[in-house]
Design an enzyme around this catalytic site. Sequence first.
Site, PDB file in Angstrom:
ATOM      1  N   GLY A  17      29.265  61.718  -2.597  1.00 26.96           N
ATOM      2  CA  GLY A  17      28.246  60.686  -2.771  1.00 26.96           C
ATOM      3  C   GLY A  17      27.774  60.169  -1.435  1.00 26.96           C
ATOM      4  O   GLY A  17      28.218  60.604  -0.367  1.00 26.96           O
ATOM      5  N   ASP A 130      31.815  41.991   0.494  1.00 26.75           N
ATOM      6  CA  ASP A 130      30.948  42.770  -0.394  1.00 26.75           C
ATOM      7  C   ASP A 130      31.732  43.265  -1.598  1.00 26.75           C
ATOM      8  O   ASP A 130      31.627  44.426  -1.996  1.00 26.75           O
ATOM      9  CB  ASP A 130      30.335  43.944   0.361  1.00 26.75           C
ATOM     10  CG  ASP A 130      29.156  44.572  -0.413  1.00 26.75           C
ATOM     11  OD1 ASP A 130      28.541  43.863  -1.222  1.00 26.75           O
ATOM     12  OD2 ASP A 130      28.877  45.762  -0.196  1.00 26.75           O
TER      13      ASP A 130
END
Length: 923
Positions: A17, A130
């Site tokens: 990815g 995050d």
Amino acid sequence: MSIPSQIGPFELLERLGAGGMGEVFKARDQRLNRFVALKFLPETASPSSRERFQREALAIAAFNHPHICTLYEVAEHEGQPFLVMELLEGETLHARLARGPISASQAVQWGIEIADALQAAHAKGILHRDLKPGNIFVTQRGSVKVLDFGLAQFAPGVSSADDATLAGTHANFPAPLTSPGSTLGTAAYMSPEQARGEPLDARSDLFSLGVVLYQMASGQAPFQGRTSADLSAAILMKTPPAPSSLRAEIPPRLDDIIAQCLEKDPDLRFQSASELRVSLKRLAGASSSSGPASSSGSSAGPVSHPGAAPTSSASHASAVGVTPTGGLSAQRRWIGIAAVVVLAAAGWWWWQARANRSAAAPNLSFRQLTYSGQVQDAAISPDGKFLAHVEAGPQGSSLHLLSVANGGAGGSAGSSDVQIMPPAPGCCTSPTFSPDGSTVYFVEDRTLKMIPVLGGAVRTVADLVCSGAGISPDGLHIAYLAANPGADQLMLANADGTQDRVLHDPRPDGYDSRCWLGGPLYPDAPAWSPDGTTIAVQSSGAGANTFDHVILISARDGAARTLGPDLGQSSSDIAWLPDGSGLLLALAKPWTTPSQVWEITNPGGKLIQLSHDLQGFDRVTIASQAGGALALVHSNPQYSVWRQALPQGPFELLPGGGANLDGKLALAWTPHGQVLSVRYLAGQSQLWLEGGAAPAAQIPISNLPAVVHNLTVSRSGVIIFQGINPGGNWNAYRADLQGGNLTDLTPGLNILHPALLDSDRTVAVLNVYESHNIARQRLWAVPLAGGSPREVSAVELYTNFVLALPDQQHVLALATRGAAGAVVELGLDGAQAELKLSAYRGRFAEPHALTPDGKSLVSIVTDGNISNLWASPLDGSPPFPITHFNDLQLAAYAFAPDGRLALSRGAQNSDAVLASGLGAGHR
């Protein structure tokens, strides 16, 4: 970016990815045969992105935590930096939530694990910044790991155990990565202060975790909007509905916890990840780890900075209760009453703690000491200053001395690691220190030796030993296990090995020792109590009591007693706590789970689990003079299946693997030339077919035993294997190669080593406990189609193999013959013949097999970190090597009828770690 198929030692296999912070590839580290993930920074990355990438490396390199993705190393390819990280099998939490909601109990359990990871990060002064479902990974084991510290920020003013590392980080990154007023992170999961661009602390991550908890519990995000501005406005101004209003099965107490995480004012939120974790654990029904004075975790307490002491690894939660607690206001009404109760109970708790310590484990924290991945054994000196560790290498294993103060700095032990014994086959297991730290005892092959740590001659202490040396506190005497016909014996001798005598003979029981059990996962040495009066040894009983247990033996007269409960069959190592109030050991409980550190109290024999790692620990030693610091060996094994396409041809790595333990437990060939392998995931075995025209595929067999090994496949496609379930018997099973028809062939018996005989009509098995003595087993047979087992031979066996000869009417086994035994041939008609082999014990280790022609007994010989197959001809001729590998270790293998081999090869990837935090009650 253009990525080649090979970068240094890394073979790139597939692209996994990409995102704003780089591309991720699956790769194989050919040095260790370990599957890893390589994360590359894009070529177009800005200087700030490169800086942020380096920050990620510094952030995650600080961790060795079961719920944080592990960073192995940082490297560079043609100017492009990349991270070498743990390869995780499973899916992101984002992908899991996209398939539908999860149960409340699962949401709470994952919340506990994420909070545990954040607490470890905050304790090192690191904020994630995050946290979101896309940065949380659900592993195949069903636990979660936090990913991507690429936006991590070091909190100011932090003091922790890693001051030197943090100081270097502040020097490298003196300024924020963004200008004042800018934001980093994902809008839907930002805290209000993060959305406003204000300075952040640990409570900002807790807000983000609250958003994740809300989404797991309700199935939708708490704050929604079409644009980032809409989302920011919602986070700053709106209060989301309670999750229970969206899903009726959500308990109101979980509503309260999530609401407190999502408070706009940081002072009203949970003040630390540990406080949130405690509340979630209470909701899950887990016992408090803090005793009666523990904070409820639901009201705002004193501000807890990110540098607070870390908590222990995540615990497993039970089902979430649904009884409401009355909410925050109800809890406040009880504060006064609770205070009175606490004061009244304080004296009782003090007395109880001294009489019988609570089952709550201390909060251990870990620091990695070595980074080679080749540590086979380790022991810490009594003063905690040095580590003796055994390093595997191409020429054999060597013995090293590492300064604990300097070890691990910058990912390398550097000049503080000194080799004190050169590499050699059979060297140098079971190191132990003398009480003054001046001498290290170790075992080379079957000989106990000693060497001064500052240099000097190596001296032989004792021959034919079955363990390392336990040294008395005054340094004057040693205890060790020695080989003796029928059983090992506990020997007592002077520190130099003179004036040795038998202190204790365990028969009819037997000690767990290297002579009997043969492998690296068993006790290194007897353990001498701090007062010098008692020696602890691990033993297996006879008759009905066949499980491991700890026995305490008087150093004066050899009188023995059992301490505590049965330990199953997977315990190793014993170390006394400095105050003598208990012993530490490595134990898998249940034994299908990774081995952890446990305490067994003395007196009382109560078991207390001290670690909860995903891979587990082995080799427990304790620095008795240095606050009880522990040295452990932590492993992350990686094994893959290799196969020969032609007899005597080269080996090829089979595609479609990827499980950490692919084939490690057992392999077999099918009639159509495929390889049947056992994969072991999340405490459960799976059977897979590999190496055919189709991709690797799991065989759908329901209710498969937890552990499967000793595989055989008949010519008609019937699988025969030994299956073991926790707390149950060891049984012989059959199943169809296509799946289904799982049948227990030996109900009520404890058996080992099923072998297929009589033209695939009979299974020969070793009945372990029928004769009520583990050292006196007998051969039985049972029809493959099912039926009553029968005893084949009365010959007493203590074998680790039952192998079918080519005539399908006879087997080979190891019979009781003096100290070493003898290989015998037994027929289905009861006939027997004794064979003469030049080698079948010592370095010739299991699993054993026969060559397809039936003329040689095959064993694994490991020198350092390299294993090969050796054959011992049954006619007594000298042994000879079959394979000639120059890397990796062998775990399992199987011959095809035409002589081709299938192998499970890999590495343990083991390193030494230091654990601290036992607490005053353990010193």
